[in-house]
Design a protein around this motif. Sequence first.
Motif, PDB file in Angstrom:
ATOM      1  N   ASP A 250       0.808  -1.220   0.000  1.00 44.91           N
ATOM      2  CA  ASP A 250       0.000   0.000   0.000  1.00 44.91           C
ATOM      3  C   ASP A 250       0.841   1.270   0.000  1.00 44.91           C
ATOM      4  OD1 ASP A 250      -2.285  -1.542   0.041  1.00 44.91           O
ATOM      5  OD2 ASP A 250      -2.406  -1.562   2.231  1.00 44.91           O
ATOM      6  N   THR A 251       2.171   1.119  -0.084  1.00 46.45           N
ATOM      7  CA  THR A 251       3.051   2.300  -0.072  1.00 46.45           C
ATOM      8  C   THR A 251       3.513   2.685  -1.471  1.00 46.45           C
ATOM      9  OG1 THR A 251       5.035   0.941   0.232  1.00 46.45           O
ATOM     10  CG2 THR A 251       3.893   1.705   2.220  1.00 46.45           C
ATOM     11  N   GLU A 252       3.015   2.006  -2.467  1.00 47.31           N
ATOM     12  CA  GLU A 252       3.459   2.270  -3.839  1.00 47.31           C
ATOM     13  C   GLU A 252       3.097   3.693  -4.244  1.00 47.31           C
ATOM     14  OE1 GLU A 252       3.286   0.138  -8.245  1.00 47.31           O
ATOM     15  OE2 GLU A 252       2.174  -0.693  -6.552  1.00 47.31           O
ATOM     16  N   ALA A 253       4.048   4.373  -4.896  1.00 47.60           N
ATOM     17  CA  ALA A 253       3.834   5.737  -5.356  1.00 47.60           C
ATOM     18  C   ALA A 253       4.552   5.918  -6.689  1.00 47.60           C
ATOM     19  CB  ALA A 253       4.339   6.747  -4.328  1.00 47.60           C
ATOM     20  N   GLY A 254       4.264   7.025  -7.351  1.00 55.68           N
ATOM     21  CA  GLY A 254       4.813   7.212  -8.690  1.00 55.68           C
ATOM     22  C   GLY A 254       6.295   7.473  -8.731  1.00 55.68           C
ATOM     23  N   SER A 255       6.847   8.019  -7.664  1.00 59.27           N
ATOM     24  CA  SER A 255       8.262   8.379  -7.664  1.00 59.27           C
ATOM     25  C   SER A 255       8.793   8.355  -6.245  1.00 59.27           C
ATOM     26  CB  SER A 255       8.447   9.774  -8.258  1.00 59.27           C
ATOM     27  OG  SER A 255       7.820  10.741  -7.435  1.00 59.27           O
TER      28      SER A 255
END
Length: 884
Positions: A250-255
């Motif tokens: 759930d910590t995935e982000a674009g950059s």
Amino acid sequence: MAGILVSAATGALNSIVEKLGTLLVDQYKLHTGVRGEIKFLTGELTAMNDFLLKMSEEEDPDQQDKVWMSKVRELSYDIEDSIDDFMQDEDDKDAKPDGIIKKIKHILGKVGKRKAHHQVFQDLKKQVTEVAERNQRYQTRHALSKARNLTVDPRALAIFDLASTLVGIDEPKAELIKLLIDGVSINRQPKLVSIVGSAGIGKTTLANQVYQDLKRKFKYRAFLSVSRNPDMMNIMRIIHSQVSGLRFADTEAGSIQQVIINITTFLAEKRYFVVVDDIWNVAAWNVIKLAFPKTSSCSIIITTTRRNDVAESCSSYFSGNIYGVRPLTVVHSRQLFHRRLFDSQENCPPYLEEVCDQILKKCAGLPLAIIAVSGLLANIKNVLGYLCLLYVSMFSEDSFIEKYDLIRRWIGEGFIQKEDGYTTHEVGERCFNELVNRCLIQPVETNEYGKVKGCRVHDIILDFIISKSTEENFITFLSTPIPTTGIESKVIRRLFLQGVKEGNSTIPTTGLDLSHVRSVSGSFVEMPSLEKFRHLRVLNLHDYQRLGEQNLENIVRLFQLRYLSFRHIGIRKLPEQIGRLGCLEILDLRETDVMELPASIVNLRKLSHLLVDVGVKFPDGVANMQALETLKLVSVSRQSLDFLSSLGQLKNLRNLVLHIRFNVNSDTGHTNVIGEVISSLCKLGTQNLRSLTIMDLSGLLQEPLCLPTLEKLINCSLAIPQIPKWLSSLKNLQQLILQVDGVKQDDLCMLGALPTLLILHLTQRTESRNKLRISGEVGFRSLRIFIYDGNGVSPVALIFAAGSMPKLEKLKLVCHVNESDSPSFGIENLPCLRTVKCFVNGNDGIVEAVETAVETAASTHPNHPSLGFWKGNSIFFSRLPSFD
């Protein structure tokens, strides 16, 4: 360690000799000439095998011996590939054809095959003879000594599980805590200390000890390792996950910038405690530091590094301190060495004192060197599990290596051989423990029952393992950019891809022969067609999200495959012909979208470990899978009555996990289902069932069961009204985890009578005012760990009288006390106690009285057990944290 630990020097010789014996049986209809060649090969290869085992014990074989050993090892792999092809050819013979013309062609084909087979074995004989003639010094000798250590040496576990008892740790720990806590931070910034020192000097151990002592004072905390070649996105996501409590997914982000913003936003105005371990360069720190807000004077940060410039950069950013770790003194070095080697700090035989001092001088006060050398010397008569150790080099630096997954991969490679009375998995666990005992791998994440869940490898030892793996062509490490020399000329046996970055979308294998690869692993974005891996034995696709449909179907062509993991891959179905993988022993389908297994899976007659998630439907015919030892897990409501009935016919099943939950709105018929489950369990319980876990929402354990072979019983999800009377029949039970509505004195007496019970974890779900007393008459003569969880709501007085639980080492209590209860639990009456954890709720006055009584009892106890005490939201803590 005979039959357990295999030397890398022998290559595939053990496996070949076994297969040659198989070829001599009548089913292959070999003519006399071929039989003669096989007998010759068996004799020669057995002699070579014994000699190579002997040579592997030599400290420094000369160059000629090394060259010859390498040639024999490579030849052994080639021979095994040829034999596997031959056996597969025999197994793939078509049924007898119809029609005279087809019959004539079939007969001529058989004659041609016989000539070809004869030629195959003549060629193999020629190769073996040529290698043998180059070196006439080998002879049959007995090489392996009998194994002694079957479990993890408690002395080795003490180094890691009870790290605060390490010699020389108290003074630096106190100094470091003083730097972190004393005084007011400059400019209201977090307090930072950067620990610096050479490799193996104990930086991580020191940081971890301080972290364990202080972490419960901080709600937001993290401990992570950076390593030499960090994936910075992964590092930042780990920080975000740990401090926030979010799942990593759930910590995935674009950059990276966005992840940093997420972390700083979350930590703003919060007290946090973070340990950033093993930073290798300033560039990595310059990214990581941006995640930590400078606005909290109550937060603390620890970094560890072996480089002074990194330590200076860390300390300057927060106006922090640098702490240089010192080597152990001569006295402390000797204490640590003697404790590990002689099971005592002082008991060194006089005739060994001089040589021990010489060894310690070489170790130069480095704890890791002292531990590793003493670990090797402690079991010097045992042969090192060299293959198993070298295989660990296929895992990235600082990665967590799951224990059971590692053992299963060893099994798939064929490193682990079954012994009389032990399964291959049990033998593999002994091998794992042996490597722990020698301090070649470091146990991590020990659960509250003392079970090691996984391991890591120190980078110094990993560098050594990688160099040996490369030298002996055990593993080919392929990185990007691909090396321009050396790879093409090597026969690749095991392939590990490392260093793939975003944008490199394909594995760089152009021009490489992958037909002899036995194991493939690594962090690849896209892999070549599986058709190229014709002799593959271990295929780990964990987290490989780009598995194409064509590759998925090609898996069924990998006839030598032993281990197959689809874990954490979004596949929805298996190939219909999965049953063609006749050699498959381990299949891992956890964290996938597979909800139904194909009918052909019951043809996997060698499958011993099948791991699936909740809700998966099995086909009928499971009774054909007689090799099954582990089945995790069976969702009972999804299965047919035929499947549930056949479950009881799995005579080798040792580990079973059941999930029982029925839809309240569904049709009735639950009684028939539960009846079949009970019948099957009782059959399994008289055969080989050792471990049973029931995720139960049906109350199955209330039914009378007959499970005399059971050693571990775990009940999850739903509390049963009372402890079942039939548990008294479990005379082999070693571990019991049970949730019940209430615990009575008679229940304790019944459980105390179980002669082999080592671990007992009781959770009481409803309020009770029963007074529970444990005395010598109650029993528990063998119990080592006792956990009683009253959920903080049950005002239960639990008293340990004189003579109770004479071997208990670890005690954890979670309960409520009131004015009428005694302030003391009587822990002074537990003679072997080492660790105590108490969480006590109730009136402040009585809780403080309990705390004082427990503290006093612990301080006056002969063993001075470590103590953790919780009262409401505050924490009192002394000595070592718990055994979580």
